[in-house]
Write an enzyme that holds these catalytic residues in place. Sequence first.
Site, short mmCIF file in Angstrom:
data_model
loop_
_atom_site.label_atom_id
_atom_site.label_comp_id
_atom_site.label_asym_id
_atom_site.label_seq_id
_atom_site.Cartn_x
_atom_site.Cartn_y
_atom_site.Cartn_z
N ASP A 1 0.87 -1.17 0.00
CA ASP A 1 0.00 0.00 0.00
C ASP A 1 0.91 1.23 0.00
O ASP A 1 2.11 1.12 0.30
CB ASP A 1 -0.87 -0.04 1.26
CG ASP A 1 -1.62 1.25 1.48
OD1 ASP A 1 -2.36 1.66 0.58
OD2 ASP A 1 -1.44 1.86 2.55
N ASP B 1 -0.12 5.15 1.00
CA ASP B 1 -0.33 6.09 2.11
C ASP B 1 -0.44 5.34 3.43
O ASP B 1 -1.23 4.42 3.59
CB ASP B 1 -1.61 6.90 1.88
CG ASP B 1 -1.47 7.88 0.72
OD1 ASP B 1 -0.53 8.68 0.75
OD2 ASP B 1 -2.30 7.82 -0.21
#
Length: 219
Positions: free
Chosen positions: A12, A14
């Site tokens: 991922d 953020d």
Amino acid sequence: MAREQFDLIVFDWDGTLMDSTAHITRSIQAACQDLGLPVPADQAASYVIGLGLREALQMAAPTLDPADYPRLIERYRFHYFLKDQATELFAGVREMLQALRDDGYLLAVATGKSRVGLNRALDQTSLTSLFDGTRCADETFSKPHPAMLHELTRELGQGLARTVMIGDTTHDLQMARNAGTAAIGVTYGAHAASSLEALQPEFVAQNVAELSAWLREHA
């Protein structure tokens, strides 16, 4: 270095690689305030991080008329881009990615960011060349739908059983479960450790150093 469990490591963005959770949370709250909507508390605003932008704002502002979501998206982007360049990678991320790359792992990103937003972030951090594939929420289904991981594994010719998803939210870990890949949680982003642990990932890291050490020993 022999790869024990995985060939493809998907991150991922953020809250996992980029220290942007607080900035996104404040931008969601400011956008809601601009439109005179109830302002979600920090926990509620950060919970939606990792989803596609429209899905995230629908959850953060459930009372808004759907016809007005474009206005909310515009205000969110206004506040986000005001301080976007001030966000930085978590300490140790660049070194961890380079070490994994040097060891022969395939690396990818699966993110709730838009394609324009991810490309901008990759360019700002000079990380584009380290990733073999990327998927964004505006190109396919939003997390926790398994599409991002299914598409990345097909594109890169990798098996789901040899793939691991690493993220800071339950959306990431649930996507991995839905896709049939392994998962690793990190607690320094948006969601609490207890929520991540409830989804029974392979490991839950408290910081980048712990994540890097686990990958070196077990991946």
